[in-house]
Design a protein around this motif. Structure first.
Motif, PDB file in Angstrom:
ATOM      1  N   LEU A 148       0.834  -1.201   0.000  1.00  0.00           N
ATOM      2  CA  LEU A 148       0.000   0.000   0.000  1.00  0.00           C
ATOM      3  C   LEU A 148       0.867   1.250   0.000  1.00  0.00           C
ATOM      4  CD1 LEU A 148      -2.570  -1.075   2.753  1.00  0.00           C
ATOM      5  CD2 LEU A 148      -3.026  -0.934   0.290  1.00  0.00           C
ATOM      6  N   LYS A 149       0.313   2.346  -0.488  1.00  0.00           N
ATOM      7  CA  LYS A 149       1.006   3.631  -0.410  1.00  0.00           C
ATOM      8  C   LYS A 149       1.389   3.906   1.037  1.00  0.00           C
ATOM      9  CE  LYS A 149      -1.413   5.820  -4.301  1.00  0.00           C
ATOM     10  NZ  LYS A 149      -2.385   6.890  -4.669  1.00  0.00           N
ATOM     11  N   ALA A 150       2.546   4.476   1.227  1.00  0.00           N
ATOM     12  CA  ALA A 150       3.077   4.692   2.580  1.00  0.00           C
ATOM     13  C   ALA A 150       2.156   5.541   3.445  1.00  0.00           C
ATOM     14  CB  ALA A 150       4.454   5.326   2.497  1.00  0.00           C
ATOM     15  N   ASN A 151       1.446   6.493   2.842  1.00  0.00           N
ATOM     16  CA  ASN A 151       0.616   7.412   3.620  1.00  0.00           C
ATOM     17  C   ASN A 151      -0.873   7.060   3.581  1.00  0.00           C
ATOM     18  OD1 ASN A 151       0.171   8.002   0.972  1.00  0.00           O
ATOM     19  ND2 ASN A 151       0.298  10.240   1.189  1.00  0.00           N
ATOM     20  N   ALA A 152      -1.202   5.863   3.121  1.00  0.00           N
ATOM     21  CA  ALA A 152      -2.621   5.483   2.962  1.00  0.00           C
ATOM     22  C   ALA A 152      -3.321   5.388   4.312  1.00  0.00           C
ATOM     23  CB  ALA A 152      -2.729   4.170   2.214  1.00  0.00           C
ATOM     24  N   GLY A 153      -2.704   4.713   5.271  1.00  0.00           N
ATOM     25  CA  GLY A 153      -3.242   4.633   6.623  1.00  0.00           C
ATOM     26  C   GLY A 153      -4.657   4.084   6.696  1.00  0.00           C
ATOM     27  N   ALA A 154      -5.441   4.678   7.616  1.00  0.00           N
ATOM     28  CA  ALA A 154      -6.793   4.191   7.880  1.00  0.00           C
ATOM     29  C   ALA A 154      -7.768   4.475   6.745  1.00  0.00           C
ATOM     30  CB  ALA A 154      -7.321   4.814   9.174  1.00  0.00           C
ATOM     31  N   ARG A 155      -7.341   5.263   5.764  1.00  0.00           N
ATOM     32  CA  ARG A 155      -8.206   5.561   4.623  1.00  0.00           C
ATOM     33  C   ARG A 155      -7.820   4.752   3.387  1.00  0.00           C
ATOM     34  NH1 ARG A 155     -13.040   8.393   5.160  1.00  0.00           N
ATOM     35  NH2 ARG A 155     -12.884   9.746   6.954  1.00  0.00           N
ATOM     36  N   ALA A 156      -6.971   3.756   3.552  1.00  0.00           N
ATOM     37  CA  ALA A 156      -6.499   2.966   2.416  1.00  0.00           C
ATOM     38  C   ALA A 156      -7.660   2.306   1.683  1.00  0.00           C
ATOM     39  CB  ALA A 156      -5.518   1.903   2.889  1.00  0.00           C
ATOM     40  N   SER A 157      -7.610   2.334   0.374  1.00  0.00           N
ATOM     41  CA  SER A 157      -8.585   1.648  -0.461  1.00  0.00           C
ATOM     42  C   SER A 157      -7.829   0.855  -1.517  1.00  0.00           C
ATOM     43  CB  SER A 157      -9.525   2.662  -1.141  1.00  0.00           C
ATOM     44  OG  SER A 157      -8.842   3.331  -2.194  1.00  0.00           O
ATOM     45  N   VAL A 158      -8.558   0.131  -2.342  1.00  0.00           N
ATOM     46  CA  VAL A 158      -7.900  -0.650  -3.394  1.00  0.00           C
ATOM     47  C   VAL A 158      -7.135   0.263  -4.351  1.00  0.00           C
ATOM     48  CG1 VAL A 158      -9.492  -2.604  -3.254  1.00  0.00           C
ATOM     49  CG2 VAL A 158     -10.050  -0.656  -4.736  1.00  0.00           C
ATOM     50  N   LEU A 159      -7.502   1.534  -4.405  1.00  0.00           N
ATOM     51  CA  LEU A 159      -6.795   2.486  -5.265  1.00  0.00           C
ATOM     52  C   LEU A 159      -5.412   2.823  -4.725  1.00  0.00           C
ATOM     53  CD1 LEU A 159      -9.730   4.936  -6.092  1.00  0.00           C
ATOM     54  CD2 LEU A 159      -8.872   3.036  -7.493  1.00  0.00           C
ATOM     55  N   ASP A 160      -5.164   2.486  -3.457  1.00  0.00           N
ATOM     56  CA  ASP A 160      -3.872   2.762  -2.834  1.00  0.00           C
ATOM     57  C   ASP A 160      -2.909   1.581  -2.916  1.00  0.00           C
ATOM     58  OD1 ASP A 160      -4.355   5.463  -1.792  1.00  0.00           O
ATOM     59  OD2 ASP A 160      -5.880   4.471  -0.577  1.00  0.00           O
ATOM     60  N   ILE A 161      -3.309   0.520  -3.615  1.00  0.00           N
ATOM     61  CA  ILE A 161      -2.429  -0.642  -3.774  1.00  0.00           C
ATOM     62  C   ILE A 161      -1.371  -0.320  -4.829  1.00  0.00           C
ATOM     63  CG2 ILE A 161      -2.302  -3.057  -4.487  1.00  0.00           C
ATOM     64  CD1 ILE A 161      -5.194  -3.371  -3.476  1.00  0.00           C
TER      65      ILE A 161
END
Length: 261
Positions: A148-161
């Motif tokens: 995941l993107k390093a800054n995705a955090g608690a808002r991570a979605s499949v778009l952050d893969i």
């Protein structure tokens, strides 16, 4: 004359006692929203001897909506990041009152014995609500299945893969549906409340479990801001955080749930 007045005063005071008792009893009435399954079972034990009404919900959205509108007085089903997201996204003013239980999200499958056996293009189910969806992705990322993107955090979605070596296909479903969808999926990330309700043991059946130290694990008792000290709610919290409830949780769920207080 004095004696007669004394009798009248005594009768008047006696007449007022039932009304005072009624007011006190009304103050102690409380309606608690819970998701069906373990949270309902635990609350059922906690409410014994109290004027508590339990209302069961089948998803993760309605319990907060009902609480915000005053249809219920508190609910038990969510962790702090989910509560924060709901307050921000929906304008709620909901606050935690006490800790309830710890529950870890797990990854389950009826088709494989370990996550390394997932084939290219495998279908993996995750919750479709943002907070629990990101939670599922973080569990999978820790297992090395995705990055995941390093800054995705608690808002991570499949778009952050950013990396998906096995080209996994993510199927986003309501959290309550994931355990029942295992026959049609290669694996799924399931909240413990729904896993246990479906007859799955997080400790024995999961292929991966969430880190117990994350803020997503502890379930809270939540109410509307300004109602934290309501007598009925405080009486319920005291009953919930009791040795009897702890013994029930330990015996019934055998580590799948642990008390958080």
């Amino acid at each position: 004359m004095v004696h007669k007045r004394s009798l009248i005063a005594a009768f008047a005071a006696a007449a007022l006692l039932p009304a005072a008792s009624l007011v006190q009893a009304q103050d102690l009435k409380v309606t608690i929203g819970v998701t069906a399954g373990p949270h309902a079972q635990i609350a059922e034990v906690a409410k014994q001897g109290l004027k508590v009404k339990l209302v069961e919900f089948g998803d993760f959205i309605q319990p907060n909506a009902a609480l915000a509108t005053g249809d219920i007085d508190a609910n038990i089903y969510q962790h702090q990041p989910f509560l924060d997201a709901q307050n921000k996204d929906r304008g709620y003013k909901l606050v935690p009152v006490a800790k309830a239980v710890n529950q870890q999200m797990g990854v389950y499958s009826k088709k494989i014995k370990k996550l390394a056996d997932l084939k290219s293009g495998a279908r993996v189910g995750i919750p479709n609500d943002p907070t629990n969806g990101s939670r599922a992705l973080m569990v999978l990322a820790k297992q090395g299945l995705i990055t995941l993107k390093a800054n995705a955090g608690a808002r991570a979605s499949v778009l952050d893969i950013t990396a998906n070596p096995k080209k996994l296909k993510f199927i986003e479903l309501e959290a309550a549906q994931l355990a029942r969808a295992l026959d049609d999926l290669d694996a799924a990330a399931v909240n413990s409340s729904y896993a246990v309700a479906a007859g799955l043991s997080p400790q024995a059946d999961s292929l991966a479990l969430e880190d117990v130290n994350t803020p997503y694990v502890t379930v809270l008792i939540v109410t509307r801001a300004g109602h934290e000290q309501d007598k009925g709610l405080q009486a319920f919290v005291k009953a919930y955080q009791s040795p009897e409830v702890k013994a029930f949780v330990d015996k019934t769920f055998k580590g799948a749930y642990t008390t958080a207080w």
